[in-house]
Design an enzyme around this catalytic site. Sequence first.
Site, mmCIF file in Angstrom:
data_model
loop_
_atom_site.group_PDB
_atom_site.id
_atom_site.type_symbol
_atom_site.label_atom_id
_atom_site.label_comp_id
_atom_site.label_asym_id
_atom_site.label_seq_id
_atom_site.Cartn_x
_atom_site.Cartn_y
_atom_site.Cartn_z
ATOM 1 N N CYS A 1 -9.456 -8.359 -0.306
ATOM 2 C CA CYS A 1 -9.150 -9.786 -0.293
ATOM 3 C C CYS A 1 -10.040 -10.559 0.669
ATOM 4 O O CYS A 1 -10.080 -11.775 0.636
ATOM 5 C CB CYS A 1 -7.683 -10.000 0.088
ATOM 6 S SG CYS A 1 -6.555 -9.110 -0.977
ATOM 7 N N HIS B 1 -0.442 -3.057 -9.363
ATOM 8 C CA HIS B 1 -1.807 -2.567 -9.568
ATOM 9 C C HIS B 1 -2.288 -1.618 -8.471
ATOM 10 O O HIS B 1 -3.382 -1.072 -8.549
ATOM 11 C CB HIS B 1 -2.783 -3.746 -9.720
ATOM 12 C CG HIS B 1 -3.087 -4.492 -8.463
ATOM 13 N ND1 HIS B 1 -4.295 -4.367 -7.807
ATOM 14 C CD2 HIS B 1 -2.352 -5.355 -7.733
ATOM 15 C CE1 HIS B 1 -4.296 -5.148 -6.741
ATOM 16 N NE2 HIS B 1 -3.130 -5.758 -6.675
ATOM 17 N N GLN C 1 0.818 -1.223 0.000
ATOM 18 C CA GLN C 1 0.000 0.000 0.000
ATOM 19 C C GLN C 1 0.848 1.268 0.000
ATOM 20 O O GLN C 1 0.319 2.365 -0.211
ATOM 21 C CB GLN C 1 -0.920 0.003 1.234
ATOM 22 C CG GLN C 1 -1.976 -1.078 1.223
ATOM 23 C CD GLN C 1 -3.065 -0.836 0.179
ATOM 24 O OE1 GLN C 1 -3.306 0.295 -0.240
ATOM 25 N NE2 GLN C 1 -3.731 -1.899 -0.241
#
Length: 392
Positions: free
Chosen positions: A326, A202, A180
């Site tokens: 997730c 991504h 992150q």
Amino acid sequence: MDKLIYMDNAATTPVKKEVLDAMLPYFSEKYGNPSSIYSLGNQSKVAVEEARDKVAKAIGAKPNEIFFTAGGSEADNWAIKGVAYANRKKGNHIITSKVEHHGVLNTCEYLKKQGFKVTYLDVDEYGIIDLEQLKKSITEKTILISIMYANNEIGTIQPIKEIGEIAKEKGIYFHTDAVQAVGHLIIDVDELNIDMLSMAAHKFYGPKGIGALYIRQGVKIDPLISGGGQERNRRAGTENVPGIVGMGKAIELAYRDIDEKNEKLISLRERLIKGIFDNIDHVRLNGHPTKRLPGNVNISFEFIEGESLLLSLDMEGIAASSGSACTSGTLDPSHVLLAIGLPHEIAHGSLRLSLGEFNTEEEVDYVVEKLVDIVARLRAMSPLYEEFKEEK
């Protein structure tokens, strides 16, 4: 507003046009295998090494310390399992925290079944580990400390430099899951004493399916994937050349004018937080007020369910999340929110809005306006809210 308002950039980001343009030739024109000895293959090899240079430069590493993976989870698995197995004769103890991504937590649980011991550090109300507890947890068998750079749910940034200093002083490897943080925060692996660092393209406007693990020269680590001699015999498998090229371009763009971009993101973040707190009562900001990712807002709304909130926002064209993408399929409350001390009923009513480069003040104001209506409507149907009002 008839367009999609995307505020789930912590889950993934769109691929920038410049990134896509850089990748396209490597699908159908420059498609050679980098391991080939002819010119077509050499074109791909050159492109991979150029991307490696860009990734290394972004975090202050050397190009030969960057190893491409299939993403952040593979990088986390490799760092933890690779060090654990390679250093088994030295010790079998790993230290991590209770707020890590499941890429780290589940890897540690796997190693426990293989005979390793794991210490999970507590965090304070903001999600920050206690450095004194870290020091006290170290034993002569400790071989690895794995603490995330910034939390994927509440955005809290850990004291990475101090953790790195403790690890270095004790001769213990330090890995950080920086999925992150890379592309959003200035990082220098030498200054921060980081031995291994995980990243995923991504999360900073690159493609999915490509990431990297930084491994400091000299770290004793086993390969995770065996096979051919790619990545200098440390990570087998034909290179994902278009993905690698895209990652190199994306990280180059991410650090271009990063201070200006973060200034804008912080302004939007504070506008969003203020708008919510000024117009909705019984809310709580999760994570540290200042030591947090520029685009992260995580708010708990009492007396309502986060899932209902998300569905209602979706009907208004707003994409957000209740926490980690997730784990969005589970009904269990977030382990991160429980670790910072939230009771189950409040943890269930949490919302993560993660801002990106393409968000605007107009979108922030629209989201606040819709949240006010949605929260009021959901609370009007909430038995818990009725009980609360009757008790007042």
